[in-house]
Design an enzyme around this catalytic site. Sequence first.
Site, PDB file in Angstrom:
ATOM      1  N   LYS A  13       0.829  -1.217   0.000  1.00 36.25           N
ATOM      2  CA  LYS A  13       0.000   0.000   0.000  1.00 36.25           C
ATOM      3  C   LYS A  13       0.859   1.261   0.000  1.00 36.25           C
ATOM      4  CE  LYS A  13      -2.155  -1.115   3.890  1.00 36.25           C
ATOM      5  NZ  LYS A  13      -1.529  -2.393   4.254  1.00 36.25           N
ATOM      6  N   ARG A  88      -9.323   0.645   9.411  1.00 35.16           N
ATOM      7  CA  ARG A  88      -8.909  -0.726   9.734  1.00 35.16           C
ATOM      8  C   ARG A  88      -9.976  -1.460  10.530  1.00 35.16           C
ATOM      9  NH1 ARG A  88      -3.059   0.282   9.448  1.00 35.16           N
ATOM     10  NH2 ARG A  88      -1.814  -1.566   9.798  1.00 35.16           N
ATOM     11  N   ARG A 161      11.486  -1.038  10.433  1.00 34.58           N
ATOM     12  CA  ARG A 161      10.436  -0.816  11.419  1.00 34.58           C
ATOM     13  C   ARG A 161      10.548  -1.815  12.560  1.00 34.58           C
ATOM     14  NH1 ARG A 161       4.832  -0.037   8.249  1.00 34.58           N
ATOM     15  NH2 ARG A 161       4.180  -1.204  10.083  1.00 34.58           N
ATOM     16  N   ARG A 172      -0.187  -8.821  13.682  1.00 29.11           N
ATOM     17  CA  ARG A 172      -0.711  -7.856  12.703  1.00 29.11           C
ATOM     18  C   ARG A 172      -1.609  -8.547  11.685  1.00 29.11           C
ATOM     19  NH1 ARG A 172       4.787  -5.504  10.849  1.00 29.11           N
ATOM     20  NH2 ARG A 172       3.676  -4.084   9.479  1.00 29.11           N
TER      21      ARG A 172
END
Length: 217
Positions: A13, A88, A161, A172
């Site tokens: 994305k 989300r 990250r 996640r």
Amino acid sequence: MNIILLGPPGAGKGTQARFLVEERDMMQLSTGDMLRAARTSGTEMGKKVAAVMDAGKLVTDEIVIGLIEEQLTTAKAPGGFIFDGFPRTLAQADALTALMQKVGKKLDTVVEMRVDDAALVERITGRYTCGTCGEGYHDTLKVPAKEGVCDNCGGTEFKRRADDNEESLKTRLMAYYKETSPLIGYYYAKGQLQSIDGLGDIDEVKAAIAGALDTVS
Ligand code: AMP
């Protein structure tokens, strides 16, 4: 044009949003980037969300809706907004509908980027970005032409990250399937969903997104 890029972590994305920003004068609204910026600058909110993010869990709807509202009411985006990593949850999707109405804008389309889980693990655990310009790289899939030097800006500092590890990725992915994937049905029912194959190389995915956007422009 205002669009949502919907897909699991690692679907690409952010990479695709960067192209749309460069080529269509759109503005990327990534709640993940906003939360990471709040952490780096050490705000109270940033401190509050740090542990939640590192564990791979979702931060509260209230916080991210507040961040998006602030941007929608102040930012100027001649080419429109790209929502990346937001909404989300169904509550966030409802809040976005209400916010768009409030600011007199409409959501034009939702592009779902489909990728299988095995590819996600490989993409995420190997990815890193240039610390100066944010260009994305990968240990095996996309390495800089000159080792240790960013192709885009010549920067030599790179970062990974904190949540791009297998353990937090599991959480996640679970959060995506439990909380976010219902949005596929939600936007399908609204007649706003388009699904593309996110597994191809970067240019193929870029072309598929362009095709999806052409149908609404
Ligand atoms: P991302 O950069 O989109 O992968 O987001 C990184 C992390 O930020 C996520 O794992 C969540 O902890 C948090 N986050 C980002 N966007 C949202 C959102 N819309 N709702 C809840 N948590 C979010």
